[in-house]
Enzyme design. Structure first.
Site: not given
Ligand code: F6P
Length: 548
Positions: A206, A212, A267-268, A353, A384, A512
């Protein structure tokens, strides 16, 4: 408005919990033969059973009163009207426009955004058609065989989860990969075996500034140019998805190959935008539109259904009931569908978030609990691993069970076995097993009285563990779109009740910033001043081990 936990509606729910904690779901079902029939709802191909929750009609009435006290309907109107409800960033929250298949005007700052949305969709359709047909070729004229999406957070989790969920619809001709972690292992292992001549990179960010993503994108460009040795190759092998034209251009990607979205898309919440490009490449544009249609069907329901028959509202309120009154700290998402294996990870960002906040919209420190830890794994693997704690541990863990009636892979009786486990788990969690039942079973197995008494307490299940079950006929693009939108609006509902802004994420900023400082020091070969003693020692140790 006063803090929600100061309202009489909140206090009424607190008192009500004191009564409800004495009840057992077994009794609630036994006393009320219509319970299951009343506490179910079907919308957009999703069938919800919420009867196995620790609640009564009175609980729901009180929760709806709470929703009214929080002006939930008013916030829904403000949401769909494009008001800047993301108050800290002064932005509208209008991802619903991206999937507004009715095309009715949706307005931000006085402008109908639908022409913008439709314009980008048309470009996506054209581009996807070209890549999938082979008309779009790489620099050397060869057809694209692999797409690598480079992005992180919302620019990764949504498309990655959807591509996994829709794998039966994916083309064999075009493989789609996702790289997110700045750990070189992720990029190197993904690119191993790929051919630069037939690989297309989608750089999804965005902001187009995320460390990253920019690092991975630069390394991917180096990988390509090392093989093709012509900077002109970038234009055929790199496309961008972003809101930031200047940065895309500065990176060296032709803005003709950029797919835009807008700051009113969080973004999400962005998989419906051009961030969904890898989805459309994987399953085709028509299927991508079906995904949008499913989400739109839930939007219309969310926007228009009365609160008491509104599926995301009910799910949100039930979650509030557990988080704020019953003391639950986590919420489990348990898909009985291998294709939905990434749904819990996707919802971790979506929910945590959004609702991991400690101050209200006005900046006041909250006195009540907000978002729970969201987690989960697909059944039956989870059974399990961690179900033991859900059944017999000391915490209350509300859980959503999600499954389809029909599998994409008809193989023997696998699917009935899978779903038998799903139904058995929710039944066991609800009913439990009493001490008398445990004793009777042990006696029937021929154990001595002494062994029966020793073992029986270990074999008691308290039950009364709440679950929702969501069923669909089949996991299709449409039902998947509906499922994701359902969770989005559940998150919104809870954010409104808690009085928080679900659409910013300042909490990720501090780390950050510090990472930027520390990176400079690592590059300089020594830890700077101003760190605490632990961080200083860790940096020194790292530099020593690394060989500074
Ligand atoms: O993790 C923080 C965050 O800002 C997320 O909200 C976002 O989805 C992610 O980083 C990636 O951001 P961008 O798409 O700008 O690279």
């Amino acid at each position: 408005m006063s803090m929600i936990s100061h309202t009489p509606q909140w206090q009424a729910l607190q008192q009500h919990w004191e009564e409800m904690r004495e009840h057992h779901l077994r009794t609630l079902f036994a006393r009320d033969p219509d319970r299951a029939e009343r506490m179910r709802l079907s919308v957009a191909g999703l069938h919800l059973d919420y009867s196995k929750n620790l609640l009564t009609d009175e609980t729901l009435r009180l929760l709806l009163e709470l929703a009214r006290a929080a002006d939930l309907s008013g916030w829904q109107t403000r949401l769909y009207d494009g008001e800047p409800i993301n108050v800290t960033e002064q932005r509208a929250v209008l991802h619903m426009a991206l999937r507004n298949r009715s095309n009715r005007p949706m307005v931000v700052d006085g402008e109908d955004v639908m022409p913008l949305v439709n314009g980008v969709l048309a470009r996506i359709e054209r581009f996807v058609g070209e890549v999938r047909s082979g008309a779009w070729t790489g620099h050397t004229g060869r057809r694209i065989s692999d797409v690598v999406n480079i992005g992180i957070g919302g620019s990764n989790l949504g498309p990655k989860m959807v591509c996994a969920a829709l794998s039966p619809y994916c083309s064999d001709q075009l493989r789609v990969h996702f790289v997110s972690n700045v750990d070189a292992t992720h990029l190197v292992e993904t690119l191993r075996g790929l051919d630069p001549e037939t690989t297309l990179f989608v750089i999804a960010s965005k902001t187009f500034s995320t460390q990253e993503t920019m690092t991975n994108a630069a390394s991917a460009r180096d990988w390509l140019l090392a093989a093709l040795d012509d900077s002109g190759a970038v234009a055929r092998h790199f496309v961008a998805v972003s809101t930031n034209t200047e940065r895309v251009s500065a990176f060296g990607i032709d803005t003709a190959n950029m797919f835009e979205f807008w700051d009113w898309v969080g973004g999400r919440y962005s998989l419906w935008s051009a961030i969904g490009l890898p989805i459309a490449l994987a399953v085709g544009f028509e299927r991508f539109v079906e995904l949008l249609e499913g989400a739109h069907a839930i939007d219309e329901h969310h926007r228009t259904a009365p609160l008491e028959r509104n599926m995301p509202v009910l799910l949100g309120l039930i979650g509030v009931w557990y988080a704020n009154f019953a003391g639950a700290r986590t919420h489990a998402v348990l898909p009985y569908d291998q294709s939905l294996r990434l749904l819990p990870a996707y919802l971790q960002q979506g929910d945590m978030e959004s609702n991991g906040k400690r101050v209200g919209r006005d900046g006041e420190t909250l006195e009540h609990t907000t978002g729970p830890v969201v987690w989960g794994e697909p059944g039956t693997d989870g059974q399990h691993a961690f179900y033991q704690l859900i059944h017999q541990g000391t915490q209350l863990i509300p859980a959503d069970f999600i499954g389809a009636a029909r599998s994409h892979h008809e193989l023997g009786d696998h699917h009935d076995k899978l779903m038998a486990n799903c139904f058995a788990q929710t039944e066991a969690l609800m009913r439990g097993r009493t001490l008398d039942e445990a004793r009777a079973e042990l006696r029937a197995a021929g154990l001595s009285d002494e062994r029966v008494e020793a073992l029986a307490p270990h074999r008691v299940f308290p039950g009364n563990r709440p679950t929702n079950t969501l069923l669909m006929e089949r996991l299709t693009p449409f039902t998947l779109g509906a499922l994701i939108a359902l969770y989005e609006h559940r998150i919104f509902t809870q954010g409104v009740i808690w009085g928080i802004n679900s659409f910013d994420q300042w909490g990720v900023e501090l780390g950050k910033q510090l990472a930027g400082v520390i990176l400079g020091e690592l590059e300089g070969g020594s830890a700077g001043e101003g760190h605490d003693a632990s961080t200083c020692a860790l940096l020194e140790t790292y530099l020593h081990l690394r060989g500074a």
